[in-house]
Design a protein around this motif. Structure first.
Motif: not given
Length: 167
Positions: A16-27
Motif C-alpha cells: 500500500a505504501a508503494t502504491i501511495a508513493v507511486n501515486f504521488s510521484k505520478e502527480r
C-alpha cells in the motif's frame, strides 16, 4: 493456509505504501491532483522545465516514512514541500554572501552609423547582509488522501486476499 494469510496481511501495508508513493510521484508527471475528480495544477510562468520540477529533489524525496502492522505513512523531508502541497506563504531571513556586482553591462555597439565604444565595466563589492523574504505558493497537491488512491489500495488488498484463498 493460515500462514499464507498472515504472510499476505504482513506484506499489505508495504505494498500500500508503494502504491501511495507511486501515486504521488505520478502527480508530477500528470500535473494534477485526483480525488473524486481530476483537478489540474495551475500553470506556472516558467518557460523551461516542468511545474514543480527544477532539480527533481521534491519528487525524488517522496518515500515510505513508516510502515506498521496496519498502516503506512509516506512523506518527504524537503522543507518547501508543505507550502507547495497546501499553498501558503513562507517568511524568513536569508544571508547574502559578499560578492562583486558589475556596474553596468554596456557593450560596444553602433548607433546612428557611429561606433560607440564599450564603457569601462567596473565592479563594486557588495558586503554580506541579511535579507527578509516572503514567498507565496499556489496550492499544487501531490501528496495526501485521495479517493482514487483509496480505490487502488482496496483493489490491491482484494486481489491479494483472493490469491491466498484461491491457493
Amino acid at each position: 493456509m493460515c500462514e499464507n494469510v498472515n504472510r499476505v496481511i504482513n506484506t499489505i501495508p508495504h505494498k500500500a505504501a508503494t502504491i501511495a508513493v507511486n501515486f504521488s510521484k505520478e502527480r508530477f508527471v500528470k500535473k494534477n491532483w485526483v480525488d473524486k475528480s481530476e483537478i489540474p495544477w495551475k500553470k506556472t510562468r516558467k518557460r523551461k522545465g516542468s511545474t514543480l520540477i527544477k532539480s527533481g529533489r521534491l519528487k525524488k524525496s517522496i518515500r515510505k516514512v513508516h510502515v506498521g502492522a496496519d498502516y503506512a505513512v509516506i512523506g518527504t523531508d524537503v522543507p518547501y514541500a508543505q507550502p507547495h502541497n497546501d499553498g501558503g506563504t513562507i517568511e524568513g531571513v536569508e544571508l547574502v554572501r559578499t560578492h562583486k556586482r558589475r556596474a553596468h553591462k554596456r557593450k560596444a555597439h553602433i548607433r546612428s552609423g557611429k561606433r560607440i565604444k564599450a564603457g569601462n565595466i567596473s565592479a563594486h563589492v557588495v558586503k554580506s547582509h541579511k535579507r527578509k523574504y516572503k514567498r507565496t505558493f499556489t496550492q499544487r497537491r501531490f501528496i495526501g488522501r485521495s479517493q482514487k488512491l483509496t480505490d487502488q489500495i482496496v483493489t490491491m488488498v482484494n486481489l491479494e486476499i483472493k490469491k491466498v484463498v484461491a491457493n
